[in-house]
Write a protein that holds these residues in place. Structure first.
Motif, PDB file in Angstrom:
ATOM      1  N   PHE A 175       0.846  -1.194   0.000  1.00 21.29           N
ATOM      2  CA  PHE A 175       0.000   0.000   0.000  1.00 21.29           C
ATOM      3  C   PHE A 175       0.881   1.243   0.000  1.00 21.29           C
ATOM      4  CE2 PHE A 175      -2.371  -3.446   1.804  1.00 21.29           C
ATOM      5  CZ  PHE A 175      -3.680  -3.265   1.374  1.00 21.29           C
ATOM      6  N   PRO A 176       0.561   2.242  -0.806  1.00 20.92           N
ATOM      7  CA  PRO A 176       1.356   3.471  -0.825  1.00 20.92           C
ATOM      8  C   PRO A 176       1.356   4.147   0.546  1.00 20.92           C
ATOM      9  CG  PRO A 176      -0.134   3.382  -2.710  1.00 20.92           C
ATOM     10  CD  PRO A 176      -0.529   2.272  -1.793  1.00 20.92           C
ATOM     11  N   ALA A 177       2.512   4.632   0.948  1.00 23.15           N
ATOM     12  CA  ALA A 177       2.652   5.244   2.272  1.00 23.15           C
ATOM     13  C   ALA A 177       1.730   6.446   2.437  1.00 23.15           C
ATOM     14  CB  ALA A 177       4.105   5.655   2.503  1.00 23.15           C
ATOM     15  N   ASP A 178       1.574   7.262   1.382  1.00 21.58           N
ATOM     16  CA  ASP A 178       0.766   8.464   1.527  1.00 21.58           C
ATOM     17  C   ASP A 178      -0.706   8.132   1.748  1.00 21.58           C
ATOM     18  OD1 ASP A 178       0.469   7.510  -1.063  1.00 21.58           O
ATOM     19  OD2 ASP A 178       0.387   9.493  -1.988  1.00 21.58           O
ATOM     20  N   ARG A 179      -1.168   7.017   1.167  1.00 15.93           N
ATOM     21  CA  ARG A 179      -2.568   6.640   1.358  1.00 15.93           C
ATOM     22  C   ARG A 179      -2.797   6.085   2.762  1.00 15.93           C
ATOM     23  NH1 ARG A 179      -4.715   3.367  -3.763  1.00 15.93           N
ATOM     24  NH2 ARG A 179      -6.701   3.841  -2.751  1.00 15.93           N
ATOM     25  N   LEU A 180      -1.831   5.322   3.256  1.00 13.29           N
ATOM     26  CA  LEU A 180      -1.936   4.856   4.638  1.00 13.29           C
ATOM     27  C   LEU A 180      -1.888   6.033   5.602  1.00 13.29           C
ATOM     28  CD1 LEU A 180       0.317   1.651   4.630  1.00 13.29           C
ATOM     29  CD2 LEU A 180      -2.175   1.748   4.761  1.00 13.29           C
ATOM     30  N   LEU A 181      -1.042   7.004   5.298  1.00 16.63           N
ATOM     31  CA  LEU A 181      -0.933   8.193   6.142  1.00 16.63           C
ATOM     32  C   LEU A 181      -2.272   8.918   6.216  1.00 16.63           C
ATOM     33  CD1 LEU A 181       0.983  10.159   7.712  1.00 16.63           C
ATOM     34  CD2 LEU A 181       1.338  11.335   5.541  1.00 16.63           C
ATOM     35  N   GLY A 182      -2.916   9.111   5.066  1.00 17.49           N
ATOM     36  CA  GLY A 182      -4.207   9.785   5.055  1.00 17.49           C
ATOM     37  C   GLY A 182      -5.271   9.010   5.804  1.00 17.49           C
ATOM     38  N   PHE A 183      -5.246   7.685   5.682  1.00 16.93           N
ATOM     39  CA  PHE A 183      -6.213   6.846   6.385  1.00 16.93           C
ATOM     40  C   PHE A 183      -6.043   6.969   7.896  1.00 16.93           C
ATOM     41  CE2 PHE A 183      -7.005   2.691   8.424  1.00 16.93           C
ATOM     42  CZ  PHE A 183      -8.375   2.603   8.222  1.00 16.93           C
ATOM     43  N   VAL A 184      -4.813   6.792   8.379  1.00 16.19           N
ATOM     44  CA  VAL A 184      -4.565   6.852   9.825  1.00 16.19           C
ATOM     45  C   VAL A 184      -4.902   8.238  10.370  1.00 16.19           C
ATOM     46  CG1 VAL A 184      -2.814   6.639  11.626  1.00 16.19           C
ATOM     47  CG2 VAL A 184      -2.795   5.056   9.686  1.00 16.19           C
ATOM     48  N   GLU A 185      -4.536   9.274   9.640  1.00 17.36           N
ATOM     49  CA  GLU A 185      -4.858  10.642  10.064  1.00 17.36           C
ATOM     50  C   GLU A 185      -6.369  10.819  10.204  1.00 17.36           C
ATOM     51  OE1 GLU A 185      -4.303  15.260   8.479  1.00 17.36           O
ATOM     52  OE2 GLU A 185      -3.536  13.580   7.300  1.00 17.36           O
ATOM     53  N   SER A 186      -7.130  10.323   9.243  1.00 20.05           N
ATOM     54  CA  SER A 186      -8.589  10.469   9.283  1.00 20.05           C
ATOM     55  C   SER A 186      -9.194   9.715  10.461  1.00 20.05           C
ATOM     56  CB  SER A 186      -9.198   9.968   7.973  1.00 20.05           C
ATOM     57  OG  SER A 186      -8.782  10.773   6.885  1.00 20.05           O
ATOM     58  N   VAL A 187      -8.614   8.544  10.786  1.00 23.01           N
ATOM     59  CA  VAL A 187      -9.097   7.786  11.942  1.00 23.01           C
ATOM     60  C   VAL A 187      -8.882   8.582  13.221  1.00 23.01           C
ATOM     61  CG1 VAL A 187      -8.678   5.740  13.361  1.00 23.01           C
ATOM     62  CG2 VAL A 187      -8.864   5.517  10.874  1.00 23.01           C
ATOM     63  N   PHE A 188      -7.709   9.157  13.380  1.00 20.78           N
ATOM     64  CA  PHE A 188      -7.436   9.939  14.589  1.00 20.78           C
ATOM     65  C   PHE A 188      -8.332  11.185  14.658  1.00 20.78           C
ATOM     66  CE2 PHE A 188      -2.923   8.073  14.863  1.00 20.78           C
ATOM     67  CZ  PHE A 188      -3.314   7.148  15.811  1.00 20.78           C
ATOM     68  N   ILE A 189      -8.572  11.817  13.532  1.00 26.20           N
ATOM     69  CA  ILE A 189      -9.453  12.992  13.513  1.00 26.20           C
ATOM     70  C   ILE A 189     -10.877  12.581  13.905  1.00 26.20           C
ATOM     71  CG2 ILE A 189     -10.578  14.653  11.962  1.00 26.20           C
ATOM     72  CD1 ILE A 189      -7.888  14.933  10.519  1.00 26.20           C
ATOM     73  N   HIS A 190     -11.294  11.385  13.506  1.00 28.68           N
ATOM     74  CA  HIS A 190     -12.612  10.879  13.901  1.00 28.68           C
ATOM     75  C   HIS A 190     -12.772  10.894  15.421  1.00 28.68           C
ATOM     76  CE1 HIS A 190     -16.117   8.207  14.177  1.00 28.68           C
ATOM     77  NE2 HIS A 190     -15.432   7.498  15.055  1.00 28.68           N
ATOM     78  N   ARG A 229      -9.339  -2.516   7.950  1.00 25.92           N
ATOM     79  CA  ARG A 229     -10.678  -2.371   7.354  1.00 25.92           C
ATOM     80  C   ARG A 229     -11.738  -2.292   8.441  1.00 25.92           C
ATOM     81  NH1 ARG A 229      -9.646  -6.624   2.475  1.00 25.92           N
ATOM     82  NH2 ARG A 229      -9.041  -5.116   0.884  1.00 25.92           N
ATOM     83  N   ALA A 230     -11.572  -3.099   9.496  1.00 23.41           N
ATOM     84  CA  ALA A 230     -12.529  -3.056  10.606  1.00 23.41           C
ATOM     85  C   ALA A 230     -12.492  -1.701  11.293  1.00 23.41           C
ATOM     86  CB  ALA A 230     -12.211  -4.174  11.611  1.00 23.41           C
ATOM     87  N   VAL A 231     -11.304  -1.149  11.452  1.00 27.25           N
ATOM     88  CA  VAL A 231     -11.164   0.182  12.043  1.00 27.25           C
ATOM     89  C   VAL A 231     -11.848   1.211  11.155  1.00 27.25           C
ATOM     90  CG1 VAL A 231      -9.492   2.025  12.502  1.00 27.25           C
ATOM     91  CG2 VAL A 231      -9.068  -0.278  13.368  1.00 27.25           C
ATOM     92  N   GLY A 232     -11.636   1.105   9.854  1.00 25.40           N
ATOM     93  CA  GLY A 232     -12.254   2.045   8.936  1.00 25.40           C
ATOM     94  C   GLY A 232     -13.775   2.005   9.000  1.00 25.40           C
ATOM     95  N   LEU A 233     -14.340   0.799   9.071  1.00 21.90           N
ATOM     96  CA  LEU A 233     -15.787   0.666   9.182  1.00 21.90           C
ATOM     97  C   LEU A 233     -16.292   1.264  10.483  1.00 21.90           C
ATOM     98  CD1 LEU A 233     -16.278  -2.972   7.824  1.00 21.90           C
ATOM     99  CD2 LEU A 233     -17.099  -0.854   6.762  1.00 21.90           C
ATOM    100  N   ARG A 234     -15.559   1.054  11.542  1.00 22.39           N
ATOM    101  CA  ARG A 234     -15.957   1.579  12.845  1.00 22.39           C
ATOM    102  C   ARG A 234     -15.959   3.117  12.847  1.00 22.39           C
ATOM    103  NH1 ARG A 234     -12.647  -0.418  18.078  1.00 22.39           N
ATOM    104  NH2 ARG A 234     -13.101  -2.363  16.991  1.00 22.39           N
ATOM    105  N   CYS A 235     -15.014   3.690  12.114  1.00 23.59           N
ATOM    106  CA  CYS A 235     -14.846   5.152  12.141  1.00 23.59           C
ATOM    107  C   CYS A 235     -15.464   5.856  10.934  1.00 23.59           C
ATOM    108  CB  CYS A 235     -13.358   5.490  12.200  1.00 23.59           C
ATOM    109  SG  CYS A 235     -12.506   4.806  13.635  1.00 23.59           S
ATOM    110  N   GLY A 236     -15.996   5.088   9.981  1.00 26.43           N
ATOM    111  CA  GLY A 236     -16.556   5.704   8.798  1.00 26.43           C
ATOM    112  C   GLY A 236     -15.491   6.282   7.874  1.00 26.43           C
ATOM    113  N   VAL A 237     -14.310   5.639   7.864  1.00 25.17           N
ATOM    114  CA  VAL A 237     -13.208   6.071   7.020  1.00 25.17           C
ATOM    115  C   VAL A 237     -12.872   4.933   6.065  1.00 25.17           C
ATOM    116  CG1 VAL A 237     -10.805   6.844   6.947  1.00 25.17           C
ATOM    117  CG2 VAL A 237     -12.283   7.528   8.856  1.00 25.17           C
TER     118      VAL A 237
END
Length: 362
Positions: free
Chosen positions: A8-23, A351-359
C-alpha cells in the motif's frame, strides 16, 4: 490463513490513519503528526510498531482510556531539565511535545533532558532522535511499557520491552541510528509470528510457568519475554540491567507507573487497579554538538567511523557488519517506492477500524 502480503502506498496509509485519529477528535495537526510516526515505522521496516498498532489505539480511544485533547503541561523545569504531564494523551502526541522541549533546551543551554508521565505508547523510539538530528543536536529517546518481560531468573511479567534509541549525524554518510528493545525481542515480533502462524526462536520466551517455548500463542497467553541476552551465560543480566535503567528514568523519575504497574497497551488486557504513578513514562535527551566539539569535525569523524567499520573483514558467509540503521534505510528505500507490505490480518484489522470510524480503507 494466507500470509501473502499486499503493498500500500505510504501516503494513502498516512491519510487513512490521520482520518481515523481525527474521527476521535484529535486535532488535525496532532493527528497528522501521530499518523506520520506510525507510517514511518512501516517505511523503516519496523512493522511491529506501524499501522498494525492502529487497532489497539482505537480500542483504547473507544474505551475512553486515552484523552484525545490533552492539556499537556510542564510540572517542573530548570534551564536544561523538565518533567511533563501528558494528561493521558496519545503518546504519539505527547512524545513529540516533550522531544521538542528537550531540543529547545539543548539549543538554548547545550543540553535538554525531559521526563514524561501520564502518557501512552509513543511509537518507535528511533523517530525522536531522527527528529533531533534535523535540529542539529544528538537525540536520545526511551520509554517504559506494559509488563511482558521477566527479570533474569524470574517467572513473572515485571518489566516492559523498554526500548532505547540514539542517533548520530554524519556529514556525507547517513546517520547512525541505534534503536533497540532491552528485551531479547520486541513484543510486536511475537505478534507478527502469531499472525504468520510461525514458531519463534528458542530463547525468546517462556510460558506462564517459566518453561522455554517456541509457540507465540503460548507467550501471548500469559507467557514471558526474556531480557536481552536471554540467559545469564549469554548476558541476560545486561539486558535486565538496561531495562531497569529505562524503567527508572521513564517511570520513577517522572512520576509515571513503573515495572509491573505500567498499564498494558491493549484495552482487552485485564488491568490491575494497583498503580504507583500516572500512565507510562518516557525520557528524552538532546545534546548540542557545539558544546563538545566543532560540529563539522564530529560529522566528518562519524563518516570516518562508518567507513572504517564498513571495511571490517567479513565473517565467513556474510557481507560484513552492518552499520546501525542500515536495515531501516534499505527498507525505506524500497517501501517508499514500492509501497508498504501488510499481512492479511493487519489489512482486516484496518478495514474493521475504517468501518468503525466511517473512514474508507485504501
Amino acid at each position: 490463513m494466507s500470509t501473502t502480503t499486499r503493498r500500500f502506498p505510504a501516503d494513502r496509509l498516512l491519510g487513512f490513519v490521520e482520518s481515523v485519529f481525527i474521527h476521535y477528535e484529535i486535532p488535525a495537526p496532532a493527528a497528522r503528526e501521530a499518523a506520520r510516526i506510525l507510517v514511518s515505522a512501516d517505511l523503516r521496516g519496523i512493522d511491529s510498531h506501524g499501522v498494525a498498532r492502529l487497532r489497539a489505539y482505537v480500542e483504547l480511544l473507544d474505551a475512553g482510556a486515552i484523552n484525545p485533547r490533552p492539556d499537556i503541561r510542564i510540572l517542573r523545569q530548570t534551564r536544561s531539565t523538565a518533567t511533563v504531564d501528558g494528561d493521558n494523551g496519545l503518546g504519539l502526541v505527547v512524545g513529540p511535545y516533550a522531544n521538542r522541549l528537550a531540543i529547545e533546551k539543548a539549543r538554548d543551554v547545550g543540553s535538554g533532558w525531559v521526563s514524561v508521565c501520564n502518557s501512552n505508547h509513543y511509537g518507535i523510539a528511533g523517530h525522536y532522535p531522527l527528529e533531533a538530528l534535523e535540529h542539529g543536536v544528538i537525540g536520545i529517546s526511551m520509554t517504559n511499557t506494559g509488563p511482558s518481560v521477566t527479570p533474569l531468573w524470574g517467572a513473572q511479567r515485571m518489566l516492559g520491552t523498554n526500548p532505547i534509541a540514539i542517533a548520530f549525524p554524519g556529514e556525507e554518510e547517513p546517520p547512525i541510528v541505534i534503536d533497540l528493545a532491552t528485551s531479547v525481542v520486541a513484543f510486536g515480533k511475537i505478534e507478527i509470528a502469531h499472525r504468520k502462524q510461525e514458531p519463534i526462536p528458542e530463547g525468546w520466551a517462556l510460558d506462564r510457568e517459566g518453561n522455554p517455548i517456541t509457540d507465540p500463542a503460548r507467550m501471548m497467553d500469559g507467557g514471558l519475554l526474556l531480557p536481552l541476552g536471554s540467559t545469564r551465560d549469554m548476558g541476560g543480566h545486561k539486558g535486565y540491567g538496561l531495562s531497569a535503567m529505562v524503567d527508572i528514568l521513564c517511570g520513577v523519575l517522572s512520576g509515571a507507573n513503573w515495572g509491573p504497574f505500567a498499564p498494558p497497551f491493549a484495552a482487552k488486557m485485564a488491568q490491575d487497579d494497583a498503580r504507583v504513578g500516572r500512565g507510562i513514562g518516557h525520557f528524552f535527551g538532546a545534546m548540542d554538538l557545539a558544546g563538545f566539539i566543532d560540529p563539522a569535525t564530529f560529522k566528518r569523524q562519524i563518516d570516518h567511523w562508518i567507513r572504517t567499520f564498513r571495511a571490517t573483514k567479513p565473517a565467513p558467509g556474510t557481507d560484513g557488519p552492518l552499520i546501525p540503521g542500515d536495515p531501516e534505510r534499505e527498507a525505506e528505500a524500497d517501501r517508499g517506492v514500492n509501497g508498504i507490505p501488510l499481512l492479511p490480518p493487519v489489512v482486516e484489522d484496518l478495514r474493521a477500524v475504517g468501518l468503525r470510524c466511517g473512514v474508507a480503507f485504501p
